[in-house]
Design a protein around this motif. Sequence first.
Motif, mmCIF file in Angstrom:
data_model
loop_
_atom_site.group_PDB
_atom_site.id
_atom_site.type_symbol
_atom_site.label_atom_id
_atom_site.label_comp_id
_atom_site.label_asym_id
_atom_site.label_seq_id
_atom_site.Cartn_x
_atom_site.Cartn_y
_atom_site.Cartn_z
ATOM 1 N N ARG A 85 5.710 5.545 0.897
ATOM 2 C CA ARG A 85 4.853 5.693 2.077
ATOM 3 C C ARG A 85 4.312 7.111 2.200
ATOM 4 N N GLU A 89 -2.207 7.918 0.279
ATOM 5 C CA GLU A 89 -3.309 8.426 1.080
ATOM 6 C C GLU A 89 -4.440 7.405 1.016
ATOM 7 N N LEU A 133 -1.482 -1.047 7.146
ATOM 8 C CA LEU A 133 -1.885 0.181 7.841
ATOM 9 C C LEU A 133 -0.915 0.524 8.972
ATOM 10 N N ALA A 134 -0.410 -0.497 9.663
ATOM 11 C CA ALA A 134 0.590 -0.249 10.713
ATOM 12 C C ALA A 134 1.868 0.315 10.101
ATOM 13 N N GLU A 137 1.307 3.994 9.255
ATOM 14 C CA GLU A 137 1.284 4.853 10.440
ATOM 15 C C GLU A 137 2.633 4.934 11.137
ATOM 16 N N VAL A 145 1.163 11.356 6.982
ATOM 17 C CA VAL A 145 0.511 10.075 6.705
ATOM 18 C C VAL A 145 -0.987 10.285 6.747
ATOM 19 N N ASN A 146 -1.684 9.851 5.691
ATOM 20 C CA ASN A 146 -3.135 10.023 5.610
ATOM 21 C C ASN A 146 -3.797 8.659 5.607
ATOM 22 N N VAL A 147 -4.377 8.293 6.736
ATOM 23 C CA VAL A 147 -5.101 7.033 6.845
ATOM 24 C C VAL A 147 -6.531 7.354 7.270
#
Length: 148
Positions: A85, A89, A133-134, A137, A145-147
């Motif tokens: 995780r 990115e 994506l959840a 994050e 965390v890079n979203v």
Amino acid sequence: MFLALWVGGLLVALIVVGLFVFGLRRRLIQRSGGTFDCSLRWNVPAEPDLSGKGWVYGVARYSGDEVNWFRVFSYSPRPRRVLERSAIEVVARRMPEGEEELALLSDAIVLCCRHRETRLELAMSEDALTGFLAWLEAAPPGQRVNVA
């Protein structure tokens, strides 16, 4: 004649056993839950390649702070890729284009990512994407965390 029937029967038995083991492996991967269908393209070039080449159909499973990715058409009980995780990115999100639409599931969305220094793409359903994506994050405090 007897030998031909015996060899034919043995061949059918081997095929049945192979399919059984193949199904059992998939069942064991999904048994612990947290799995989703996910195609993967590893080491993607910087220029977009819409030819559909390089996509491999698989199943991904959440395992703590990692996503274990298994090839669907394999007998190996070990994941082919392990994505941490903290090292993922997300760069972009897009719909499949060109011949990619034929190589991926019909409802797939492509997520362009970087894992350490490797460019990769993940294709999954919209529901699986929301969960992924959840999960990204929801990293523990202090992790980057890079979203996009």
